[in-house]
Motif scaffolding. Structure first.
Motif, mmCIF file in Angstrom:
data_model
loop_
_atom_site.group_PDB
_atom_site.id
_atom_site.type_symbol
_atom_site.label_atom_id
_atom_site.label_comp_id
_atom_site.label_asym_id
_atom_site.label_seq_id
_atom_site.Cartn_x
_atom_site.Cartn_y
_atom_site.Cartn_z
ATOM 1 N N ALA A 30 -1.486 6.963 4.843
ATOM 2 C CA ALA A 30 -0.054 6.663 4.908
ATOM 3 C C ALA A 30 0.636 6.589 6.273
ATOM 4 O O ALA A 30 1.357 5.625 6.567
ATOM 5 C CB ALA A 30 0.631 7.231 3.759
ATOM 6 N N SER A 31 0.211 7.650 6.841
ATOM 7 C CA SER A 31 1.112 7.956 8.320
ATOM 8 C C SER A 31 0.656 7.025 9.077
ATOM 9 O O SER A 31 1.384 6.457 9.872
ATOM 10 C CB SER A 31 0.771 9.314 8.720
ATOM 11 N N SER A 32 -0.647 6.751 9.083
ATOM 12 C CA SER A 32 -1.176 5.727 10.070
ATOM 13 C C SER A 32 -0.578 4.340 9.792
ATOM 14 O O SER A 32 -0.371 3.356 10.351
ATOM 15 C CB SER A 32 -2.730 5.525 9.852
ATOM 16 N N VAL A 33 -0.417 3.848 8.492
ATOM 17 C CA VAL A 33 0.116 2.573 8.209
ATOM 18 C C VAL A 33 1.562 2.629 8.507
ATOM 19 O O VAL A 33 2.023 1.475 9.103
ATOM 20 C CB VAL A 33 -0.119 2.299 6.890
ATOM 21 N N ARG A 34 2.298 3.647 8.227
ATOM 22 C CA ARG A 34 3.712 3.798 8.714
ATOM 23 C C ARG A 34 3.783 3.611 10.181
ATOM 24 O O ARG A 34 4.695 2.903 10.757
ATOM 25 C CB ARG A 34 4.256 4.967 8.357
ATOM 26 N N ARG A 35 3.061 4.257 11.012
ATOM 27 C CA ARG A 35 3.021 4.114 12.592
ATOM 28 C C ARG A 35 2.740 2.554 12.798
ATOM 29 O O ARG A 35 3.333 2.227 13.844
ATOM 30 C CB ARG A 35 2.101 4.965 13.106
ATOM 31 N N THR A 36 1.694 1.992 12.157
ATOM 32 C CA THR A 36 1.531 0.461 12.579
ATOM 33 C C THR A 36 2.841 -0.333 12.289
ATOM 34 O O THR A 36 3.168 -1.198 13.046
ATOM 35 C CB THR A 36 0.433 0.184 11.568
ATOM 36 N N LEU A 37 3.427 -0.094 10.973
ATOM 37 C CA LEU A 37 4.634 -0.771 10.936
ATOM 38 C C LEU A 37 5.595 -0.535 11.847
ATOM 39 O O LEU A 37 6.363 -1.540 12.035
ATOM 40 C CB LEU A 37 5.118 -0.580 9.289
ATOM 41 N N LEU A 38 5.843 0.783 12.174
ATOM 42 C CA LEU A 38 6.871 0.905 13.324
ATOM 43 C C LEU A 38 6.624 0.315 14.671
ATOM 44 O O LEU A 38 7.521 -0.499 15.308
ATOM 45 C CB LEU A 38 6.840 2.462 13.582
ATOM 46 N N ASP A 39 5.302 0.025 14.842
ATOM 47 C CA ASP A 39 4.920 -0.550 16.076
ATOM 48 C C ASP A 39 4.964 -1.981 16.042
ATOM 49 O O ASP A 39 5.657 -2.460 16.940
ATOM 50 C CB ASP A 39 3.324 -0.320 16.367
ATOM 51 N N PHE A 74 0.852 -1.045 0.016
ATOM 52 C CA PHE A 74 -0.060 0.077 0.030
ATOM 53 C C PHE A 74 0.786 1.205 -0.111
ATOM 54 O O PHE A 74 0.601 2.095 -0.937
ATOM 55 C CB PHE A 74 -0.944 -0.024 1.215
ATOM 56 N N LEU A 75 1.921 1.306 0.837
ATOM 57 C CA LEU A 75 2.736 2.350 0.955
ATOM 58 C C LEU A 75 3.352 2.505 -0.292
ATOM 59 O O LEU A 75 3.963 3.629 -0.643
ATOM 60 C CB LEU A 75 3.803 2.123 1.928
ATOM 61 N N ASP A 76 3.949 1.566 -1.080
ATOM 62 C CA ASP A 76 4.518 1.641 -2.132
ATOM 63 C C ASP A 76 3.862 2.197 -3.351
ATOM 64 O O ASP A 76 4.191 3.086 -4.071
ATOM 65 C CB ASP A 76 5.278 0.353 -2.712
ATOM 66 N N ASP A 77 2.594 1.883 -3.233
ATOM 67 C CA ASP A 77 1.732 2.286 -4.285
ATOM 68 C C ASP A 77 0.875 3.599 -3.872
ATOM 69 O O ASP A 77 0.609 4.423 -4.808
ATOM 70 C CB ASP A 77 0.357 1.253 -4.601
ATOM 71 N N HIS A 78 0.904 4.060 -2.895
ATOM 72 C CA HIS A 78 0.296 5.267 -2.239
ATOM 73 C C HIS A 78 1.035 6.098 -1.148
ATOM 74 O O HIS A 78 0.466 6.128 0.031
ATOM 75 C CB HIS A 78 -1.186 4.760 -1.767
ATOM 76 N N LYS A 102 9.632 14.410 4.127
ATOM 77 C CA LYS A 102 9.619 13.590 5.117
ATOM 78 C C LYS A 102 8.267 12.654 5.133
ATOM 79 O O LYS A 102 7.256 13.007 4.326
ATOM 80 C CB LYS A 102 9.233 14.208 6.506
ATOM 81 N N PRO A 103 8.448 11.344 5.394
ATOM 82 C CA PRO A 103 7.334 10.264 5.004
ATOM 83 C C PRO A 103 6.102 10.626 5.987
ATOM 84 O O PRO A 103 4.992 9.983 5.661
ATOM 85 C CB PRO A 103 7.981 8.935 5.229
ATOM 86 N N MET A 104 6.350 11.211 7.016
ATOM 87 C CA MET A 104 5.206 11.381 8.072
ATOM 88 C C MET A 104 5.365 13.054 8.453
ATOM 89 O O MET A 104 6.628 13.616 8.330
ATOM 90 C CB MET A 104 5.121 10.712 8.998
ATOM 91 N N ASP A 111 1.639 8.978 -0.586
ATOM 92 C CA ASP A 111 0.909 10.244 -0.100
ATOM 93 C C ASP A 111 -0.414 10.157 0.164
ATOM 94 O O ASP A 111 -1.006 11.336 0.473
ATOM 95 C CB ASP A 111 1.275 11.240 -1.108
ATOM 96 N N HIS A 112 -1.043 9.003 0.226
ATOM 97 C CA HIS A 112 -2.339 8.736 0.625
ATOM 98 C C HIS A 112 -2.560 9.426 2.067
ATOM 99 O O HIS A 112 -1.583 9.305 2.936
ATOM 100 C CB HIS A 112 -2.637 7.518 0.713
ATOM 101 N N MET A 113 -3.863 9.817 2.400
ATOM 102 C CA MET A 113 -4.212 10.311 3.670
ATOM 103 C C MET A 113 -3.978 9.071 4.812
ATOM 104 O O MET A 113 -3.750 9.491 5.988
ATOM 105 C CB MET A 113 -5.591 11.077 3.864
#
Length: 119
Positions: free
Chosen positions: A28-37, A18-22, A61-63, A24-26
């Protein structure tokens, strides 16, 4: 769904795609935070710290920066690096009054004490 069914690797793959494809999607930050967690829970805290510090250095910046700092502070605190965590949370409280993370950052600062290490 994959994660709920015990397939964290499958869930991670879907989120990364999802992040690779989108990027800058609204969401994306939530998905990045989930991956960090997930990485923190997997014992990869030091890698998370390195990634977040690198993100802070990027022009694009990615977030949002306040989220990066909050995630950095949370990770450093989890690693027992209280003074560094304090230093990451401080700008969220001082420089981002409209941040969704501000109240949590201020709470963490109170818990950590003045310039950390105290308490």
């Amino acid at each position: 769904i994959a994660r709920q069914e015990g397939d964290e690797a499958g869930g991670r793959k879907v989120w990364e795609e999802f992040l690779d494809d989108h990027p800058d999607h609204m969401l994306a930050s939530s998905v990045r935070r989930t991956l960090l967690d997930l990485d923190r829970k997997a014992g990869k805290g030091e890698q998370v710290v390195q990634r977040l510090n690198a993100d802070l250095e990027k022009d694009k910046k990615p977030m949002p920066e306040d989220l990066i700092l909050f995630e950095l502070g949370s990770t450093l605190e989890q690693l027992g690096r209280r003074e560094e965590a304090h230093d990451a949370f401080q700008p969220v409280g001082d420089e981002y009054p409209a941040s969704a993370c501000r109240n949590k950052a201020m709470e963490r600062l109170r818990e950590l004490g003045p310039r950390a290490g105290v308490g």
